[in-house]
Design a protein around this motif. Structure first.
Motif, PDB file in Angstrom:
ATOM      1  N   LYS A 242      -1.593  -3.761   5.394  1.00  0.00           N
ATOM      2  CA  LYS A 242      -0.267  -3.413   5.081  1.00  0.00           C
ATOM      3  C   LYS A 242       0.249  -4.329   4.113  1.00  0.00           C
ATOM      4  O   LYS A 242       1.251  -3.857   3.373  1.00  0.00           O
ATOM      5  N   GLU A 243       0.012  -5.689   3.996  1.00  0.00           N
ATOM      6  CA  GLU A 243       0.399  -6.510   3.196  1.00  0.00           C
ATOM      7  C   GLU A 243       0.262  -6.202   1.713  1.00  0.00           C
ATOM      8  O   GLU A 243       0.950  -6.285   0.990  1.00  0.00           O
ATOM      9  N   GLN A 246       1.911  -3.140   0.275  1.00  0.00           N
ATOM     10  CA  GLN A 246       3.087  -3.393   0.134  1.00  0.00           C
ATOM     11  C   GLN A 246       3.317  -4.244  -1.254  1.00  0.00           C
ATOM     12  O   GLN A 246       4.222  -3.888  -2.198  1.00  0.00           O
ATOM     13  N   ARG A 247       2.214  -5.029  -1.214  1.00  0.00           N
ATOM     14  CA  ARG A 247       2.166  -5.859  -2.894  1.00  0.00           C
ATOM     15  C   ARG A 247       2.035  -4.958  -3.755  1.00  0.00           C
ATOM     16  O   ARG A 247       2.582  -4.984  -5.074  1.00  0.00           O
ATOM     17  N   ASN A 249       2.440  -1.659  -4.104  1.00  0.00           N
ATOM     18  CA  ASN A 249       3.365  -0.858  -4.315  1.00  0.00           C
ATOM     19  C   ASN A 249       4.766  -1.511  -5.015  1.00  0.00           C
ATOM     20  O   ASN A 249       5.349  -0.835  -5.691  1.00  0.00           O
ATOM     21  N   ARG A 250       4.922  -2.731  -4.562  1.00  0.00           N
ATOM     22  CA  ARG A 250       5.958  -3.708  -5.262  1.00  0.00           C
ATOM     23  C   ARG A 250       5.500  -3.912  -6.633  1.00  0.00           C
ATOM     24  O   ARG A 250       6.525  -3.735  -7.748  1.00  0.00           O
ATOM     25  N   ASP A 255      11.004  -3.307  -6.960  1.00  0.00           N
ATOM     26  CA  ASP A 255      11.827  -3.597  -5.766  1.00  0.00           C
ATOM     27  C   ASP A 255      12.928  -2.636  -5.986  1.00  0.00           C
ATOM     28  O   ASP A 255      13.565  -2.582  -4.594  1.00  0.00           O
ATOM     29  N   PRO A 307       2.198   3.628   1.765  1.00  0.00           N
ATOM     30  CA  PRO A 307       2.294   3.123   2.971  1.00  0.00           C
ATOM     31  C   PRO A 307       2.231   4.129   4.215  1.00  0.00           C
ATOM     32  O   PRO A 307       2.095   3.885   5.256  1.00  0.00           O
TER      33      PRO A 307
END
Length: 346
Positions: A242-243, A246-247, A249-250, A255, A307
């Protein structure tokens, strides 16, 4: 006041949400505060519209004032229309001082030299945006005020945002008038379309931040684990995954919120590969296809795929770089020499 003007004002007022009618009429400025105080804005909208029409009758409103009210409504609610982006070009790199009065005069003269029955209205806003409203007629009919075209031109930039009516045959006339009035040479569509005018502006004016992929995905490496640590490893892997998503995607989307794009398409051309024994293709010709994406908010939809577990991370750069590719589309086609037919000033 003409009966058609009264009906047009009535319909325009009916489009406005009741709680915002008074504020929009104040922005219009055609009716005085004393006149507005006589209107009961808590009654049904039909009665409000009739009262407003009566006040406009007292002030002898014409179609010019009614059109300004329509511009204000479309400026506040630009998402009611579909907008396309056009880019104008000069023959050289020379810069000229922009004169609004001269722009208006040239625009009107050029458009009315081609079509007599047309009404043109301008309104300037604080962000150097000039809103142009054009109601089209024919040689034998008065302009249709209910199906106007809109053009939003930002002075000192080559970009103009156009929302056309059903009369698409008048688009070349509008483009020619814009080119002549702004002292450019030609104008071409960038194939950027959306209901969100602000998102289109964010893209062409680079008013949003989007990171770009600068990493190489690493293959997963398996290793043996003891049976009593399997559950803990699964929990740790899920958290790490998950981390990681998220990374990535960012890194891909940034952001901040994404520009609202509703439609994107790719024209792909590649060589078809197959077993020579199958004889699928007699000639080595490229395989061409058109891939289309549509969504009420395309970029946010793409951002949510990984996600939600509906796609692997990272997404393809072909998808994450849609805004940048869209903004550079004009330059890419220009280099390849396959630009569409343009509207060139005489």
């Amino acid at each position: 006041m003409d009966e058609t003007v009264a009906e047009y004002i009535r319909r325009t007022v009916l489009k406005i949400p009741r709680d915002e009618i008074k504020a929009m009429l104040q922005k219009w400025g055609f009716l005085s505060e004393a006149q507005l105080e006589t209107v009961n804005f808590r009654q049904i909208k039909e009665n409000i519209s009739q009262d407003v029409v009566q006040l406009c009758e007292e002030n002898s409103a014409d179609i010019k004032q009614a059109a300004v009210l329509d511009i204000i409504y479309n400026h506040i609610y630009p998402n009611k229309r579909v907008w396309s982006v056009y880019k104008m070009n000069k023959t050289g790199e020379e810069t000229e001082v922009f004169e609004l009065a001269e722009f208006k005069t040239k625009f009107k003269r050029r458009l009315r030299s081609a079509l007599k029955n047309v009404t043109i209205n301008f309104k300037e806003y604080e962000d150097n945006a000039i809103w142009i409203r054009i109601a089209w007629g024919t040689p034998y009919r008065t302009p249709n005020q209910y199906k106007p075209s809109y053009a939003v031109y930002h002075s000192q930039t080559p970009y103009v945002f156009i929302s056309t009516s059903v009369f698409k045959s008048n688009l070349p006339l509008l483009c020619q008038a814009l080119v002549v009035a702004s002292n450019y040479h030609d104008i071409r569509e960038m194939e950027l379309r959306s209901h969100s005018l602000n998102s289109l502006k964010d893209i062409v004016f680079k008013r949003f931040s989007q990171n770009f992929q600068s990493y190489c995905p690493k293959p997963l490496q398996g290793r043996k684990v003891a049976p009593d640590t399997v559950d803990l490893r699964i929990v740790e892997e899920n958290r790490s995954e998950k981390e990681r998503i998220q990374r990535l995607n960012r890194e891909a989307f940034g952001d901040g919120p994404q520009p609202k794009i509703e439609f994107a398409q790719y024209k792909l051309e590649t060589m078809f590969k197959s077993d020579p024994k199958m004889n699928v293709l007699d000639k080595k010709e490229p395989f061409r296809c058109l891939v289309k994406f549509s969504s009420p908010h395309l970029l946010e939809s793409l951002k949510s795929l990984a996600p939600a577990g509906m796609a692997d991370a990272p997404l393809s750069p072909l998808l994450t770089c849609i805004p940048q590719k869209a903004r550079n589309y004009f330059k890419i086609r220009e280099k390849k020499g396959v630009l569409p037919e343009s509207f060139v000033s005489p």
